[in-house]
Write a protein that holds these residues in place. Structure first.
Motif, short mmCIF file in Angstrom:
data_model
loop_
_atom_site.label_atom_id
_atom_site.label_comp_id
_atom_site.label_asym_id
_atom_site.label_seq_id
_atom_site.Cartn_x
_atom_site.Cartn_y
_atom_site.Cartn_z
N PHE A 164 0.83 -1.22 0.12
CA PHE A 164 -0.10 0.12 0.00
C PHE A 164 0.95 1.19 -0.01
N GLN A 165 2.00 1.18 0.76
CA GLN A 165 2.92 2.42 0.64
C GLN A 165 3.36 2.66 -0.74
N LYS A 166 3.77 1.61 -1.54
CA LYS A 166 4.15 1.73 -2.97
C LYS A 166 2.97 2.48 -3.77
N ILE A 167 1.75 1.87 -3.56
CA ILE A 167 0.50 2.38 -4.21
C ILE A 167 0.47 3.82 -3.83
N GLN A 168 0.59 4.20 -2.48
CA GLN A 168 0.31 5.61 -2.15
C GLN A 168 1.51 6.56 -2.82
N GLU A 169 2.70 6.25 -3.02
CA GLU A 169 3.55 6.80 -3.51
C GLU A 169 3.39 6.88 -4.79
N MET A 170 3.19 5.96 -5.79
CA MET A 170 2.39 6.05 -7.10
C MET A 170 1.54 7.11 -7.13
N GLU A 171 0.51 6.98 -6.43
CA GLU A 171 -0.66 7.94 -6.53
C GLU A 171 -0.34 9.32 -6.23
N GLU A 172 0.49 9.74 -5.44
CA GLU A 172 1.25 10.87 -5.18
C GLU A 172 1.91 11.50 -6.22
N ARG A 173 2.72 10.73 -6.77
CA ARG A 173 3.56 10.99 -8.16
C ARG A 173 2.61 11.41 -9.19
N ARG A 174 1.44 10.60 -9.38
CA ARG A 174 0.65 11.11 -10.40
C ARG A 174 -0.06 12.30 -10.03
N VAL A 175 -0.57 12.53 -8.87
CA VAL A 175 -0.87 14.05 -8.26
C VAL A 175 -0.03 15.23 -8.75
N VAL A 176 1.33 14.91 -8.29
CA VAL A 176 2.38 15.86 -8.46
C VAL A 176 2.60 15.93 -10.16
N ARG A 177 2.46 14.96 -11.03
CA ARG A 177 2.66 15.12 -12.48
C ARG A 177 1.83 15.80 -12.99
N ILE A 178 0.31 15.77 -12.54
CA ILE A 178 -0.50 16.45 -13.29
C ILE A 178 -0.49 18.01 -12.93
N GLY A 179 -0.12 18.11 -11.77
CA GLY A 179 0.20 19.67 -11.12
C GLY A 179 1.34 20.34 -11.90
N GLU A 180 2.19 19.54 -12.38
CA GLU A 180 3.50 20.15 -13.18
C GLU A 180 2.77 20.31 -14.72
N SER A 181 1.92 19.38 -15.09
CA SER A 181 1.53 19.47 -16.53
C SER A 181 0.66 20.80 -16.58
#
Length: 586
Positions: A213-230
């Motif tokens: 679940f920690q890896k899934i959480q990190e994956m989801e947080e990277r997605r959120v950061v990436r969409i913000g950068e976009s």
């Protein structure tokens, strides 16, 4: 804050949430794609709009762009073209820096998510298998215990019964002991499996699941950061072109500020100035005296100083100018008015010859059909063009000469004699262009030398090269051409203006209109722009009040108040044989 500890039992919900996050990312990619398509479409429409209003080459519209307002408009069109280019840049940058990158990231994200949830399901299936083993050993232990109790009860019953043989009692005792042993084995197995399950369960809930679940959480947080950068990149790409768009708008403002109304007014003067002088005052002519009246020298009716007489084939007697009225008084002899020209006609370009009425007729080479000032400009432009052609041919001749010198020094590169023909052609072309230039310069010199006195002339034609170009410079009064290409030539002297002194009656309001002698049908549309003419439309039927007297004009009437002259070749005349004054054709 960790999903592994807080959401240890929300495996399915986390799976749905992460899928929703990928859907949001793909939705944003689709949004950016549609934005790029809008930018491209907008840029294309702007370019088409700019191209639509660009002046066409070698057309009259291109000549209009000499005015400052038109130049400013042309600058605006060019700036709008650059403005469209910036929207294309936005589209290209968004495609390469957002769409392509996010599409690649989505594929990586899907792969990572699939791997993480695969590990989670594997751990989940393992703990479920351990649980099933535990349940199976538990049920087996429970069953063995019950079987041991029943075997013990049966043994005790057999042992208490005196009627049962000793062998049966021994058999029951052995069966009871066997069942007790099986129960003990099941108990030991159940205890072992239970310990193993508890250990696996602790590892599952406190190690495996939190890690996954920690890896899934990190994956989801990277997605959120990436969409913000976009989204930030989305805004920056727009902001990057704002300075250039601002320069485009500044260029439009600068072009608007460069408009000079005085300069445009001067260009209008240069474009339409005829070079004629305004007519002088008309002197009073006293008709009260019974003596023969003479026309003053300054009168517009007749001038004896340098003004030639215009004769219309010698057959214009009896023809009245449309707005000159006949004398109706019976006390005096009726004397019809001849064609009464005045110098007001010189303010308009008069028809030089009927050739100009022909549709698609070519203008004279010396531009004699134009007013003096416009003719001078056309001649200057022609001389300038010829000089440019001469310079071009001279440069070409020099290049051929240099090439010939190279061939002479290096025969292996080419034959020098092969260039003699080209040199001769270039020299001959230059000589022809020079002769042509001298011809137009002579016409230009004549116009510039005679320009101040042009107001007294009714014809503007150069005769310097009549011998060289007999088919170009012709006497327009002798060359009449109809719209269908046919023409007649009359042997007459150079056109002159002849104005006869005529009598006027005091009773102008009692004018009696000329009777109609027939009808006519317009074969072509004629724009009556000159004094005394009348405009007709093709197919129109009108009344004929005076037939052609040999000068190529027919007098017609549309109604009681509107009459004038049209070219005879433009109408089909139907004369009434019984009408007064009509000719009888045999």
């Amino acid at each position: 804050m960790s999903w592994g500890t807080e959401l240890w039992d929300q495996f399915d919900n986390l799976e749905k949430h992460t899928q929703w996050g990928i859907d949001i990312l793909e939705k944003y990619i689709k949004f950016v794609k549609e934005r790029t398509e809008i930018e491209l479409s907008y840029a294309k429409q702007l370019r088409n709009l700019s191209k639509k209003y660009q002046p066409k080459k070698n057309s009259k519209e291109e000549e209009e762009y000499k005015y400052t307002s038109c130049k400013a408009f042309l600058s605006t069109l060019n700036e709008m073209n650059d403005y469209a280019g910036q929207h294309e840049v936005i589209s290209e940058n968004m495609t390469s820096q957002i769409m392509v990158e996010l599409a690649r990231y989505v594929q990586e994200l899907k792969q990572e998510r699939k791997s993480n949830f695969h590990d989670g399901r594997k751990a989940q299936q393992h703990i479920e298998t351990c649980w099933k083993q535990l349940e199976s050993s538990k049920r087996r232990f429970e069953r063995d215990c019950k079987e041991a109790d029943r075997a013990q009860q049966y043994f005790e019953k057999m042992d208490a019964d005196i009627n049962v043989t000793k062998a049966d009692v021994e058999k029951a005792r052995q069966q009871a002991q066997l069942r007790h042993q099986m129960a003990e084995d099941s108990k030991a197995d159940y205890s072992s499996i239970l310990q193993k399950f508890n250990r696996e369960q602790r590892e599952y809930y406190h190690s495996h699941i939190p890690h996954i679940f920690q890896k899934i959480q990190e994956m989801e947080e990277r997605r959120v950061v990436r969409i913000g950068e976009s989204m930030k990149t989305y805004a920056e790409l727009d902001r990057q072109v704002i300075p250039i768009i601002g320069k485009c708008l500044d260029g439009i403002v600068k072009a608007a500020e460069s408009i000079d109304q005085k300069s445009d007014s001067q260009l209008v003067i240069e474009a339409y100035k005829s070079g004629f002088e305004p007519p002088g005052d008309i002197e009073f002519e006293d008709y009260a005296q019974p003596m023969k009246r003479t026309v003053s020298d300054n009168s517009l009716s007749n001038s004896r100083e340098g003004k030639p007489e215009l004769k219309f084939g010698g057959k214009s007697k009896g023809k009245l100018w449309p707005f000159i009225k006949k004398n109706k008084s019976p006390k005096q002899q009726k004397e019809p008015l001849s064609h009464r020209f005045n110098e007001f006609m010189t303010s308009k370009p008069k028809i030089q010859c009927f050739r100009s009425l022909k549709r698609g007729g070519a203008a004279p080479e010396d531009f004699s059909n134009l007013p003096p000032e416009q003719r001078r400009k056309k001649l200057q432009q022609k001389v300038h063009e010829l000089n440019k052609e001469i310079q071009k041919e001279m440069d070409q001749r020099d290049a051929i000469t240099k090439m010939k010198d190279v061939y002479l020094k290096n025969p292996q590169m080419g034959d020098p004699a092969s260039l003699d023909h080209k040199l001769a052609e270039a020299t001959q072309t230059i000589e022809k262009l020079r002769l042509e230039t001298q011809k137009f310069e002579a016409w230009l010199a004549e116009v510039e030398g005679r320009l101040p006195a042009r107001s007294e002339q009714t014809r503007r034609q150069s005769g310097m090269y009549d011998g060289q170009m007999p088919t170009t410079v012709t006497n327009c009064a002798q060359d009449r051409e109809s719209p269908d290409g046919s023409y007649t030539e009359e042997q007459s002297q150079e056109s002159e203006v002849k104005v006869l002194a005529t009598d006027f009656d005091d009773e102008f309001d009692d004018e009696e209109p000329l009777p109609a002698i027939g009808t006519c049908k317009a074969l072509y549309t004629f724009e009556g722009q000159n004094e005394g003419t009348i405009s007709v439309m093709e197919g129109e039927t009108l009344c004929v009040i005076e037939e052609d007297k040999g000068d190529g004009w027919t007098r017609i009437r549309r109604n009681e108040d509107e009459e004038g002259y049209v070219p005879t070749s433009y109408v089909e005349v139907y004369l009434d044989k019984n009408a007064k004054g009509a000719k009888t054709y045999i």
